[in-house]
Design a protein around this motif. Sequence first.
Motif, PDB file in Angstrom:
ATOM      1  N   SER A   1      -7.630  18.698  76.318  1.00 32.72           N
ATOM      2  CA  SER A   1      -7.736  16.986  75.909  1.00 32.72           C
ATOM      3  C   SER A   1      -6.001  16.758  76.150  1.00 32.72           C
ATOM      4  O   SER A   1      -5.268  17.467  76.751  1.00 32.72           O
ATOM      5  CB  SER A   1      -7.740  17.025  74.789  1.00 32.72           C
ATOM      6  OG  SER A   1      -7.196  15.193  74.640  1.00 32.72           O
TER       7      SER A   1
ATOM      8  N   GLY B   1      -9.765  10.739  78.941  1.00 32.50           N
ATOM      9  CA  GLY B   1      -9.119   9.550  80.393  1.00 32.50           C
ATOM     10  C   GLY B   1      -8.022  11.009  80.378  1.00 32.50           C
ATOM     11  O   GLY B   1      -6.703  10.682  81.399  1.00 32.50           O
ATOM     12  N   SER B   2      -7.950  12.567  79.927  1.00 29.35           N
ATOM     13  CA  SER B   2      -7.138  12.957  80.321  1.00 29.35           C
ATOM     14  C   SER B   2      -6.641  13.789  81.810  1.00 29.35           C
ATOM     15  O   SER B   2      -5.603  14.146  82.241  1.00 29.35           O
ATOM     16  CB  SER B   2      -7.433  14.272  79.112  1.00 29.35           C
ATOM     17  OG  SER B   2      -8.412  15.276  79.611  1.00 29.35           O
ATOM     18  N   GLY B   3      -7.562  13.884  82.674  1.00 23.94           N
ATOM     19  CA  GLY B   3      -7.805  13.782  84.175  1.00 23.94           C
ATOM     20  C   GLY B   3      -7.967  15.126  83.728  1.00 23.94           C
ATOM     21  O   GLY B   3      -8.055  16.313  84.960  1.00 23.94           O
ATOM     22  N   GLY B   4      -8.049  16.062  83.140  1.00 21.19           N
ATOM     23  CA  GLY B   4      -8.654  17.721  82.355  1.00 21.19           C
ATOM     24  C   GLY B   4     -10.192  17.795  81.945  1.00 21.19           C
ATOM     25  O   GLY B   4     -10.558  17.114  82.878  1.00 21.19           O
ATOM     26  N   ARG B   5     -10.196  19.191  81.190  1.00 24.44           N
ATOM     27  CA  ARG B   5     -11.825  18.953  81.194  1.00 24.44           C
ATOM     28  C   ARG B   5     -12.819  17.911  80.558  1.00 24.44           C
ATOM     29  O   ARG B   5     -13.780  18.178  81.267  1.00 24.44           O
ATOM     30  CB  ARG B   5     -12.478  19.920  80.249  1.00 24.44           C
ATOM     31  CG  ARG B   5     -13.400  20.847  80.340  1.00 24.44           C
ATOM     32  CD  ARG B   5     -13.548  22.292  79.035  1.00 24.44           C
ATOM     33  NE  ARG B   5     -12.760  23.491  80.053  1.00 24.44           N
ATOM     34  CZ  ARG B   5     -13.042  24.267  81.584  1.00 24.44           C
ATOM     35  NH1 ARG B   5     -14.020  24.077  82.298  1.00 24.44           N
ATOM     36  NH2 ARG B   5     -11.586  24.651  81.628  1.00 24.44           N
ATOM     37  N   LEU B   6     -12.117  17.741  80.113  1.00 24.34           N
ATOM     38  CA  LEU B   6     -12.835  15.904  79.250  1.00 24.34           C
ATOM     39  C   LEU B   6     -13.454  14.517  80.426  1.00 24.34           C
ATOM     40  O   LEU B   6     -14.734  14.515  80.849  1.00 24.34           O
ATOM     41  CB  LEU B   6     -12.249  15.963  78.063  1.00 24.34           C
ATOM     42  CG  LEU B   6     -12.975  16.301  76.592  1.00 24.34           C
ATOM     43  CD1 LEU B   6     -11.812  15.608  75.636  1.00 24.34           C
ATOM     44  CD2 LEU B   6     -13.921  16.400  76.052  1.00 24.34           C
ATOM     45  N   THR B   7     -12.670  14.678  81.012  1.00 23.74           N
ATOM     46  CA  THR B   7     -12.741  13.665  81.760  1.00 23.74           C
ATOM     47  C   THR B   7     -13.461  13.649  83.331  1.00 23.74           C
ATOM     48  O   THR B   7     -14.612  13.934  83.460  1.00 23.74           O
ATOM     49  CB  THR B   7     -11.133  14.021  82.709  1.00 23.74           C
ATOM     50  OG1 THR B   7     -10.372  13.102  81.987  1.00 23.74           O
ATOM     51  CG2 THR B   7     -11.763  12.332  83.710  1.00 23.74           C
ATOM     52  N   GLN B   8     -13.541  15.933  83.556  1.00 24.10           N
ATOM     53  CA  GLN B   8     -14.337  16.489  84.434  1.00 24.10           C
ATOM     54  C   GLN B   8     -15.540  16.199  83.974  1.00 24.10           C
ATOM     55  O   GLN B   8     -16.508  15.711  84.546  1.00 24.10           O
ATOM     56  CB  GLN B   8     -13.705  17.755  84.922  1.00 24.10           C
ATOM     57  CG  GLN B   8     -12.605  18.005  85.783  1.00 24.10           C
ATOM     58  CD  GLN B   8     -12.128  19.566  85.452  1.00 24.10           C
ATOM     59  OE1 GLN B   8     -12.856  20.830  85.308  1.00 24.10           O
ATOM     60  NE2 GLN B   8     -11.369  19.699  86.274  1.00 24.10           N
TER      61      GLN B   8
ATOM     62  N   ASP C   1     -12.578   6.870  89.597  1.00 22.80           N
ATOM     63  CA  ASP C   1     -11.772   7.680  88.589  1.00 22.80           C
ATOM     64  C   ASP C   1     -11.418   6.194  87.459  1.00 22.80           C
ATOM     65  O   ASP C   1     -11.821   5.423  86.976  1.00 22.80           O
ATOM     66  CB  ASP C   1      -9.709   7.122  89.807  1.00 22.80           C
ATOM     67  CG  ASP C   1      -8.897   7.017  88.501  1.00 22.80           C
ATOM     68  OD1 ASP C   1      -8.566   7.797  88.400  1.00 22.80           O
ATOM     69  OD2 ASP C   1      -8.046   5.650  87.803  1.00 22.80           O
ATOM     70  N   THR C   2     -11.018   7.395  86.014  1.00 23.39           N
ATOM     71  CA  THR C   2     -11.134   6.760  84.767  1.00 23.39           C
ATOM     72  C   THR C   2     -10.200   7.310  83.683  1.00 23.39           C
ATOM     73  O   THR C   2      -9.451   8.095  84.413  1.00 23.39           O
ATOM     74  CB  THR C   2     -12.415   7.841  84.004  1.00 23.39           C
ATOM     75  OG1 THR C   2     -13.795   8.483  85.473  1.00 23.39           O
ATOM     76  CG2 THR C   2     -13.064   7.741  82.798  1.00 23.39           C
ATOM     77  N   LYS C   3     -10.293   5.716  83.102  1.00 19.20           N
ATOM     78  CA  LYS C   3      -9.188   6.128  82.944  1.00 19.20           C
ATOM     79  C   LYS C   3      -9.199   5.284  81.421  1.00 19.20           C
ATOM     80  O   LYS C   3     -10.521   4.258  80.758  1.00 19.20           O
ATOM     81  CB  LYS C   3      -7.497   5.293  82.549  1.00 19.20           C
ATOM     82  CG  LYS C   3      -7.292   5.540  84.518  1.00 19.20           C
ATOM     83  CD  LYS C   3      -5.925   6.607  84.175  1.00 19.20           C
ATOM     84  CE  LYS C   3      -5.617   6.745  85.606  1.00 19.20           C
ATOM     85  NZ  LYS C   3      -5.619   7.224  86.194  1.00 19.20           N
ATOM     86  N   VAL C   4      -8.408   5.928  80.159  1.00 14.29           N
ATOM     87  CA  VAL C   4      -8.611   5.499  79.325  1.00 14.29           C
ATOM     88  C   VAL C   4      -8.039   5.168  78.165  1.00 14.29           C
ATOM     89  O   VAL C   4      -6.128   5.624  78.433  1.00 14.29           O
ATOM     90  CB  VAL C   4      -9.296   6.620  78.110  1.00 14.29           C
ATOM     91  CG1 VAL C   4      -9.994   6.046  76.637  1.00 14.29           C
ATOM     92  CG2 VAL C   4     -11.017   6.860  78.653  1.00 14.29           C
ATOM     93  N   VAL C   5      -7.920   4.115  77.656  1.00 17.53           N
ATOM     94  CA  VAL C   5      -6.868   3.189  76.978  1.00 17.53           C
ATOM     95  C   VAL C   5      -7.324   3.125  75.749  1.00 17.53           C
ATOM     96  O   VAL C   5      -8.242   3.321  74.994  1.00 17.53           O
ATOM     97  CB  VAL C   5      -6.112   1.851  77.040  1.00 17.53           C
ATOM     98  CG1 VAL C   5      -6.085   2.171  78.098  1.00 17.53           C
ATOM     99  CG2 VAL C   5      -7.819   1.126  77.397  1.00 17.53           C
ATOM    100  N   GLU C   6      -6.086   3.512  74.319  1.00 22.68           N
ATOM    101  CA  GLU C   6      -5.762   3.497  72.872  1.00 22.68           C
ATOM    102  C   GLU C   6      -6.852   2.175  72.753  1.00 22.68           C
ATOM    103  O   GLU C   6      -7.158   1.290  73.161  1.00 22.68           O
ATOM    104  CB  GLU C   6      -5.209   3.193  72.484  1.00 22.68           C
ATOM    105  CG  GLU C   6      -4.181   4.591  72.581  1.00 22.68           C
ATOM    106  CD  GLU C   6      -2.780   4.159  73.865  1.00 22.68           C
ATOM    107  OE1 GLU C   6      -3.568   3.356  74.334  1.00 22.68           O
ATOM    108  OE2 GLU C   6      -1.661   4.679  73.321  1.00 22.68           O
TER     109      GLU C   6
ATOM    110  N   GLY D   1      -8.995  11.661  75.127  1.00 19.75           N
ATOM    111  CA  GLY D   1      -8.560  12.962  76.377  1.00 19.75           C
ATOM    112  C   GLY D   1      -9.429  12.773  77.201  1.00 19.75           C
ATOM    113  O   GLY D   1      -9.513  13.324  77.788  1.00 19.75           O
TER     114      GLY D   1
ATOM    115  N   LEU E   1      -6.439  21.631  81.225  1.00 19.34           N
ATOM    116  CA  LEU E   1      -5.715  21.098  80.739  1.00 19.34           C
ATOM    117  C   LEU E   1      -7.478  20.297  79.871  1.00 19.34           C
ATOM    118  O   LEU E   1      -8.192  20.056  80.214  1.00 19.34           O
ATOM    119  CB  LEU E   1      -5.290  19.829  80.352  1.00 19.34           C
ATOM    120  CG  LEU E   1      -4.667  18.346  79.706  1.00 19.34           C
ATOM    121  CD1 LEU E   1      -4.292  19.852  79.052  1.00 19.34           C
ATOM    122  CD2 LEU E   1      -4.173  17.427  80.609  1.00 19.34           C
TER     123      LEU E   1
END
Lengths: 327, 327
Positions: free
Chosen positions: A320, B10-17, B127-132, B8, A318
């Motif tokens: 984004s 915070g998506s857990g996908g490529r951008l987070t990685q 752990d990384t999360k993103v909020v609006e 993105g 995934l």
Amino acid sequence: MEQKIILGHGSGGRLTQELVRDLFCKHLGEVGPSSLDDGAVLDFPEGKLVYTTDSYVVSPLEFPGGDIGTLCVAGTVNDLAVMGAKPLWLSLGVILEAGLPFRTLEKIVQSIARTAQKAGVQIVCGDTKVVEHGKGDGIYINTSGIGVLTKPLAEDSIEPGDKILISGTIGDHGMTLLTMRKGFEVDADLKSDCAPLNHLIEKVTSAIEVKWMRDPTRGGVATALNELTDGNGWGILLQEADLPFSEPVRGLEELLGLDPLYSANEGKVLMVVSAADAKQALELLGGEAAVIGEVTAEHAGKLVLNTTMNTLRTLGVLTSDPLPRIC
Amino acid sequence: MEQKIILGHGSGGRLTQELVRDLFCKHLGEVGPSSLDDGAVLDFPEGKLVYTTDSYVVSPLEFPGGDIGTLCVAGTVNDLAVMGAKPLWLSLGVILEAGLPFRTLEKIVQSIARTAQKAGVQIVCGDTKVVEHGKGDGIYINTSGIGVLTKPLAEDSIEPGDKILISGTIGDHGMTLLTMRKGFEVDADLKSDCAPLNHLIEKVTSAIEVKWMRDPTRGGVATALNELTDGNGWGILLQEADLPFSEPVRGLEELLGLDPLYSANEGKVLMVVSAADAKQALELLGGEAAVIGEVTAEHAGKLVLNTTMNTLRTLGVLTSDPLPRIC
């Protein structure tokens, strides 16, 4: 008048003490901390320690099948369990937005208590902060967790022919949140699968050798399996016809053209086991568990889907998020 | 163009990685996690484990003497150290607000790395999360921490005649934040005391018996000592004339009528030691450490200040916060 969180609840003074004692400790009860001290002193059983952390920012706070309280316990318990650990202790750090109704917080803490009880873990330490109205979104929660390693995984022994299993239907949590957030009418049968998996996992790992496990949360099944294949000399081939979906998820997939393989799960585990162990693993997992594919000598480093049309499609990570703040 | 955090990440996908690998792991280096796995497997030394958690929501993110990165390591290290533990491992959970400049995040992660190095602890999972945008305030950080209990405290042995020590000047962190937030001109000498205390504390605890310790953060020295006296058959008498304040803090106290005894410290430790050990403890603490009072048979359960006017004043717990989001 409805009681609401005010900035003073984050002062570290009397209001914080009262909130912790009269709300958190009251509802956590037996699964809660034994004192209001900043930390906990714990007898550590012999062996290796597994340590993890996760913050939860899910929106909305409540959804069919659970709420942020269910999620913050289940998610961290599952992170420990899929590493082959027996989860023991959780920490609980909450960031409250001023104006949050006490009643909402109370329900969330009750969910935390219920889920911790179900998982058999203790919340041993915590922290409460309050930010101004407009600088948060009700409540953000961080839970870290400690477990003891009981069943080390054998990822290095993965080889072509091994089977890929999932413990039940795919994509329920993400699709539930999507439906709510986009304002669609929620199918009465659609709900999050949010649940602690440690007892189920222990049932399997105590009987057979599990080579790899993962709870496919953000990014879903496809992202989790991509992380597994990445850089390896073998690949994974999934059979679309064998993927278990609940009826409402299948309906949403067709309606919206969204792929539930990238949708978050919060109560499912992916496993890699040898072909010889697959049948027993399936029986132990029970319910709607399924063998969904296998490790292949071809497609090295890739995740490939054999579609119902009998064409091959490579599934990437995934990139984004079509739906932020899913957990 | 300035790079900014987007949802993105915070998506857990490529951008987070990529964010975790190219920013967090890059800067954390030797004090960072050895893999991008969800959790860490750690060899636990024999003994009892101490476990704590703290969320950091300080505003502004940067201040004279440190930033939220310095704070989130020092604060959790200090919570472990004052419980008599040697801090070993921290977790790092970040909640980023979309729009946060990469450059800001990078500076914060550099502060985390520098402070972890100074304290000799490892960041083992994250752990990384993103909020609006508009649902956070730049960055909120949770660090939990694990230590091994090396010097259990002997709170039960506290008795009248024991001395109360502080390792240096009082109220610097809180007064610095207050000055910035209220828009006063910041005195060039006024800065947060934010620092890890574990090495200093170890120097003292390896030489003498410390009966009780606390880092007086939110609520300050008065709130921490109230928690100590609460419910006990003895009291504490502080000598106002012996309280160490930096010049700028003393100036602000007079100007604003605010009591630095209720102002947060982020790099100071309060100790209770026997009268016989007080001199040696003071020498080991060094700098501006001071004996500020003693445990008394009178004033049971209370904290009392003997003012410079030779009057007695009872100091209660901080009820609400004159200055929220101090840490």
